[in-house]
Write a protein that holds these residues in place. Structure first.
Motif, short mmCIF file in Angstrom:
data_model
loop_
_atom_site.label_atom_id
_atom_site.label_comp_id
_atom_site.label_asym_id
_atom_site.label_seq_id
_atom_site.Cartn_x
_atom_site.Cartn_y
_atom_site.Cartn_z
N LYS A 94 0.87 -1.18 0.00
CA LYS A 94 0.00 0.00 0.00
C LYS A 94 0.91 1.23 0.00
N LEU A 95 0.82 2.01 -1.04
CA LEU A 95 1.71 3.16 -1.22
C LEU A 95 1.05 4.44 -0.74
N ASP A 96 1.86 5.36 -0.26
CA ASP A 96 1.40 6.69 0.12
C ASP A 96 1.40 7.54 -1.15
N GLY A 97 0.20 7.90 -1.63
CA GLY A 97 0.07 8.64 -2.87
C GLY A 97 0.87 9.93 -2.90
N CYS A 98 0.86 10.66 -1.79
CA CYS A 98 1.59 11.93 -1.75
C CYS A 98 3.09 11.72 -1.89
N LYS A 99 3.60 10.67 -1.26
CA LYS A 99 5.05 10.43 -1.29
C LYS A 99 5.54 9.94 -2.64
N VAL A 100 4.64 9.41 -3.47
CA VAL A 100 5.05 9.00 -4.81
C VAL A 100 4.63 10.02 -5.87
N GLY A 101 4.25 11.22 -5.42
CA GLY A 101 3.96 12.31 -6.35
C GLY A 101 2.55 12.34 -6.90
N ARG A 102 1.63 11.60 -6.30
CA ARG A 102 0.22 11.62 -6.72
C ARG A 102 -0.58 12.21 -5.57
N THR A 103 -0.63 13.52 -5.54
CA THR A 103 -1.11 14.24 -4.36
C THR A 103 -2.60 14.57 -4.37
N LEU A 104 -3.28 14.37 -5.48
CA LEU A 104 -4.65 14.87 -5.60
C LEU A 104 -5.65 13.72 -5.64
N LEU A 105 -5.99 13.19 -4.48
CA LEU A 105 -6.99 12.12 -4.41
C LEU A 105 -8.35 12.71 -4.75
N THR A 106 -8.99 12.15 -5.77
CA THR A 106 -10.25 12.69 -6.27
C THR A 106 -11.23 11.56 -6.59
N PHE A 107 -12.49 11.80 -6.27
CA PHE A 107 -13.56 10.89 -6.66
C PHE A 107 -14.33 11.58 -7.76
N VAL A 108 -14.52 10.88 -8.87
CA VAL A 108 -15.20 11.45 -10.03
C VAL A 108 -16.45 10.64 -10.31
N LEU A 109 -17.60 11.30 -10.27
CA LEU A 109 -18.86 10.67 -10.64
C LEU A 109 -19.11 10.98 -12.11
N VAL A 110 -19.46 9.95 -12.88
CA VAL A 110 -19.65 10.11 -14.32
C VAL A 110 -21.07 9.71 -14.68
#
Length: 164
Positions: free
Chosen positions: A70-86
């Motif tokens: 389980k990776l820390d998104g911020c530490k691997v450069g993916r800082t914007l956790l977003t939920f998108v409803l389509v």
């Protein structure tokens, strides 16, 4: 020879019979999947081979679908956790969204009940990455609208508990 397909399939196909020991084993693995069979055996009062057989059965039955870090998104450069409803105009349009599963910023794809057809969990590198992803989603034939929710803080993120 069976034909191999690259089609994305739903993850679950229904419950599997689990005893109390299976559930405890699953809890221990969910907490730390790097534990050895010896350590798990000590915690469960089972022999390491007995634990190994249970794990093999749980994998065969697709209760355990993967073992991953389980990776820390911020530490691997993916800082914007977003939920998108389509919102789409039909099932065919909804199925076209499965093509997004090959994108590294797309972490989860769920069909949902309600006003929208699909919910995506995405983790782009920044707002520009989110804007590019939204443009890509909106260019898919049959997509009518998107609505995005950016997570500011995450206090709990885990998989399903095997405990009853």
């Amino acid at each position: 020879m069976a034909k191999k397909t690259n089609a994305v399939q739903p993850i679950s196909s229904g419950p599997v019979a689990l005893d109390a020991t299976d559930r405890k084993l699953l809890s221990l693995l969910a907490e730390d999947s790097s534990r050895s069979y010896v350590e798990l055996g000590n915690l469960l009062n089972l022999s390491p081979p007995a634990v190994h057989e249970r794990v093999k059965r749980l994998k065969r039955d697709r209760v355990i679908v993967a073992t991953q870090a389980k990776l820390d998104g911020c530490k691997v450069g993916r800082t914007l956790l977003t939920f998108v409803l389509v919102t789409t105009n039909g099932v065919a349009s909804t199925k076209r969204l499965l093509a997004l599963s090959s994108l590294p910023e797309v972490e989860e794809i769920h069909t949902v009940a309600g006003d929208s057809a699909v919910m995506l969990k995405v983790r782009p590198r920044d707002t520009e990455g989110l804007e590019e992803l939204l443009a890509r989603i909106e260019s898919i034939e049959g997509v009518e609208a998107t609505r995005s929710y950016i997570a500011l803080s995450t206090f709990l993120e885990r998989g399903p508990s095997p405990e009853l």
